[in-house]
Design a protein around this motif. Sequence first.
Motif, mmCIF file in Angstrom:
data_model
loop_
_atom_site.group_PDB
_atom_site.id
_atom_site.type_symbol
_atom_site.label_atom_id
_atom_site.label_comp_id
_atom_site.label_asym_id
_atom_site.label_seq_id
_atom_site.Cartn_x
_atom_site.Cartn_y
_atom_site.Cartn_z
ATOM 1 N N ASN A 1 3.466 -1.866 6.698
ATOM 2 C CA ASN A 1 3.308 -2.245 5.239
ATOM 3 C C ASN A 1 1.763 -1.936 4.743
ATOM 4 O O ASN A 1 1.647 -1.490 3.686
ATOM 5 C CB ASN A 1 3.661 -3.423 4.723
ATOM 6 C CG ASN A 1 5.387 -3.707 4.806
ATOM 7 O OD1 ASN A 1 5.895 -2.686 4.339
ATOM 8 N ND2 ASN A 1 5.573 -4.820 5.321
ATOM 9 N N ILE A 2 0.793 -2.488 5.629
ATOM 10 C CA ILE A 2 -0.434 -2.225 5.224
ATOM 11 C C ILE A 2 -0.986 -0.835 5.481
ATOM 12 O O ILE A 2 -1.727 -0.537 4.782
ATOM 13 C CB ILE A 2 -1.425 -3.173 6.404
ATOM 14 C CG1 ILE A 2 -1.047 -4.731 5.931
ATOM 15 C CG2 ILE A 2 -2.931 -2.830 6.234
ATOM 16 C CD1 ILE A 2 -1.914 -5.894 6.983
ATOM 17 N N TRP A 3 -0.331 -0.246 6.360
ATOM 18 C CA TRP A 3 -0.686 1.175 6.600
ATOM 19 C C TRP A 3 -0.154 2.016 5.179
ATOM 20 O O TRP A 3 -0.981 2.939 4.964
ATOM 21 C CB TRP A 3 -0.001 1.846 7.768
ATOM 22 C CG TRP A 3 -0.793 1.503 9.100
ATOM 23 C CD1 TRP A 3 -0.571 0.634 10.171
ATOM 24 C CD2 TRP A 3 -2.100 2.266 9.279
ATOM 25 N NE1 TRP A 3 -1.441 0.680 11.005
ATOM 26 C CE2 TRP A 3 -2.561 1.494 10.743
ATOM 27 C CE3 TRP A 3 -2.976 3.207 8.677
ATOM 28 C CZ2 TRP A 3 -3.633 1.842 11.611
ATOM 29 C CZ3 TRP A 3 -4.144 3.100 9.406
ATOM 30 C CH2 TRP A 3 -4.418 2.770 10.813
ATOM 31 N N VAL A 4 1.253 1.786 4.988
ATOM 32 C CA VAL A 4 1.636 2.195 3.483
ATOM 33 C C VAL A 4 0.668 2.053 2.440
ATOM 34 O O VAL A 4 0.328 2.759 1.708
ATOM 35 C CB VAL A 4 3.019 2.037 3.426
ATOM 36 C CG1 VAL A 4 3.205 2.179 1.944
ATOM 37 C CG2 VAL A 4 4.050 2.453 4.553
ATOM 38 N N GLY A 5 0.230 0.613 2.265
ATOM 39 C CA GLY A 5 -0.816 0.263 1.267
ATOM 40 C C GLY A 5 -1.978 1.064 1.416
ATOM 41 O O GLY A 5 -2.542 1.389 0.173
ATOM 42 N N LEU A 6 -2.467 1.323 2.578
ATOM 43 C CA LEU A 6 -3.907 1.856 2.680
ATOM 44 C C LEU A 6 -3.453 3.432 2.167
ATOM 45 O O LEU A 6 -4.296 4.067 1.611
ATOM 46 C CB LEU A 6 -4.097 1.951 4.019
ATOM 47 C CG LEU A 6 -5.589 2.675 4.588
ATOM 48 C CD1 LEU A 6 -6.868 2.319 3.753
ATOM 49 C CD2 LEU A 6 -5.800 2.549 5.936
ATOM 50 N N GLY A 7 -2.524 3.813 2.752
ATOM 51 C CA GLY A 7 -2.215 5.458 2.191
ATOM 52 C C GLY A 7 -2.397 5.513 0.751
ATOM 53 O O GLY A 7 -2.687 6.519 0.226
ATOM 54 N N ASN A 8 -1.334 4.579 -0.009
ATOM 55 C CA ASN A 8 -1.360 4.535 -1.368
ATOM 56 C C ASN A 8 -3.033 4.393 -1.967
ATOM 57 O O ASN A 8 -3.080 5.089 -2.813
ATOM 58 C CB ASN A 8 -0.477 3.387 -1.911
ATOM 59 C CG ASN A 8 0.845 4.013 -1.665
ATOM 60 O OD1 ASN A 8 1.139 5.131 -1.469
ATOM 61 N ND2 ASN A 8 1.859 2.654 -1.486
ATOM 62 N N ALA A 9 -3.729 3.302 -1.589
ATOM 63 C CA ALA A 9 -4.914 3.204 -1.906
ATOM 64 C C ALA A 9 -5.685 4.185 -1.775
ATOM 65 O O ALA A 9 -6.526 4.798 -2.778
ATOM 66 C CB ALA A 9 -5.426 2.006 -1.226
ATOM 67 N N LEU A 10 -5.682 5.006 -0.747
ATOM 68 C CA LEU A 10 -6.472 6.188 -0.417
ATOM 69 C C LEU A 10 -6.179 7.446 -1.339
ATOM 70 O O LEU A 10 -7.064 8.106 -2.021
ATOM 71 C CB LEU A 10 -6.468 6.766 1.037
ATOM 72 C CG LEU A 10 -7.276 5.759 1.832
ATOM 73 C CD1 LEU A 10 -6.947 6.227 3.190
ATOM 74 C CD2 LEU A 10 -8.689 5.645 1.734
ATOM 75 N N VAL A 11 -4.926 7.332 -1.504
ATOM 76 C CA VAL A 11 -4.345 8.562 -2.883
ATOM 77 C C VAL A 11 -5.079 8.202 -4.080
ATOM 78 O O VAL A 11 -5.403 9.143 -4.856
ATOM 79 C CB VAL A 11 -2.833 8.600 -2.579
ATOM 80 C CG1 VAL A 11 -2.400 9.532 -3.842
ATOM 81 C CG2 VAL A 11 -2.334 9.297 -1.292
ATOM 82 N N ALA A 12 -5.101 6.944 -4.406
ATOM 83 C CA ALA A 12 -5.501 6.435 -5.674
ATOM 84 C C ALA A 12 -7.006 6.937 -5.720
ATOM 85 O O ALA A 12 -7.436 7.509 -6.659
ATOM 86 C CB ALA A 12 -4.963 5.118 -5.949
ATOM 87 N N HIS A 13 -7.774 6.455 -4.599
ATOM 88 C CA HIS A 13 -8.985 6.754 -4.670
ATOM 89 C C HIS A 13 -9.445 8.154 -4.767
ATOM 90 O O HIS A 13 -10.542 8.439 -5.419
ATOM 91 C CB HIS A 13 -9.588 6.155 -3.484
ATOM 92 C CG HIS A 13 -11.179 6.092 -3.387
ATOM 93 N ND1 HIS A 13 -11.884 5.541 -4.228
ATOM 94 C CD2 HIS A 13 -12.000 6.827 -2.415
ATOM 95 C CE1 HIS A 13 -13.409 5.758 -3.634
ATOM 96 N NE2 HIS A 13 -13.290 6.828 -2.783
ATOM 97 N N GLY A 14 -8.577 9.096 -4.291
ATOM 98 C CA GLY A 14 -8.781 10.382 -4.258
ATOM 99 C C GLY A 14 -8.172 10.953 -5.552
ATOM 100 O O GLY A 14 -7.897 12.405 -5.396
ATOM 101 N N ASN A 15 -7.820 10.373 -6.294
ATOM 102 C CA ASN A 15 -7.377 10.703 -7.867
ATOM 103 C C ASN A 15 -6.163 11.608 -7.623
ATOM 104 O O ASN A 15 -5.824 12.703 -8.236
ATOM 105 C CB ASN A 15 -8.282 11.592 -8.643
ATOM 106 C CG ASN A 15 -9.405 10.725 -9.097
ATOM 107 O OD1 ASN A 15 -9.236 9.720 -9.739
ATOM 108 N ND2 ASN A 15 -10.824 11.202 -8.926
ATOM 109 N N GLY A 16 -5.142 11.136 -6.731
ATOM 110 C CA GLY A 16 -3.739 11.806 -6.672
ATOM 111 C C GLY A 16 -3.843 12.881 -5.236
ATOM 112 O O GLY A 16 -2.857 13.468 -5.191
ATOM 113 N N THR A 17 -4.833 12.918 -4.820
ATOM 114 C CA THR A 17 -5.009 13.987 -3.558
ATOM 115 C C THR A 17 -4.658 13.407 -2.406
ATOM 116 O O THR A 17 -5.081 11.968 -2.128
ATOM 117 C CB THR A 17 -6.138 14.542 -3.295
ATOM 118 O OG1 THR A 17 -6.862 15.214 -4.862
ATOM 119 C CG2 THR A 17 -6.669 15.447 -2.259
#
Length: 234
Positions: A118-134
């Motif tokens: 779950n933390i890994w999924v959250g990290l993936g989502n957070a990094l996508v958001a930080h990259g403006n959807g990338t």
Amino acid sequence: MTGLLIAAGLALIVGVGIMLGARLPLRHAAPVATALLLGLAGYAWQGSPGLADKPVAANDSRVKFDEALAKKRSEIGERLTGATKWLVVSDALARKGNTAGAANVLLSGLKEYPDDANIWVGLGNALVAHGNGTLTPAADYAFAQALHFQPDGVSPNYFYGLALAESGQFDRARDVWLKLAARLPEDFELREELIRNVALLNALIERRDAMAQGGPSQGDAPQAGAPQSGNAGP
């Protein structure tokens, strides 16, 4: 003109300060004055001291927090564990637009729970958001780790497929979601959502391929972007 006079006054104060602070004799006043005059000349040439003040509105470029995404992550994957606190703090930072902080909090959480999908999924989502959807390489790695610990997990597969779709990798997103939908019971609402999203991806892939070949795309293909996450849980 007012700006130039103020600059000249400040230069005079600075010059006197240098002379007194360094205890320079008067014979050294000429080099100091020359340096200050060159600075004033540059200001008069490059600056615009005669322009009126103009207030500038702050540019709010913060990424908007996706409440629906967080809700779905909780519905299809998370259970209350010791790792939940890290996700809660990360979401709080993301709501304030601090996407870097949201990701860093989860990195700290992984030091305590390195095998928590779950933390890994959250990290993936957070990094996508930080990259403006990338879907950056770092985000891709985070989802890969989540899938490593939960290969058949609903949350890792769903959100990895969503990140792939939003970044334009329609073929890979379709493959991930097709495999996930095949494993879900037929009465799961999430399965129906995945089937709808796969149909949309098929239309987008067909349109993309037609345009790449220089041929006309089908007129009845939907005018739509990447599939969006819904609010329905299993």
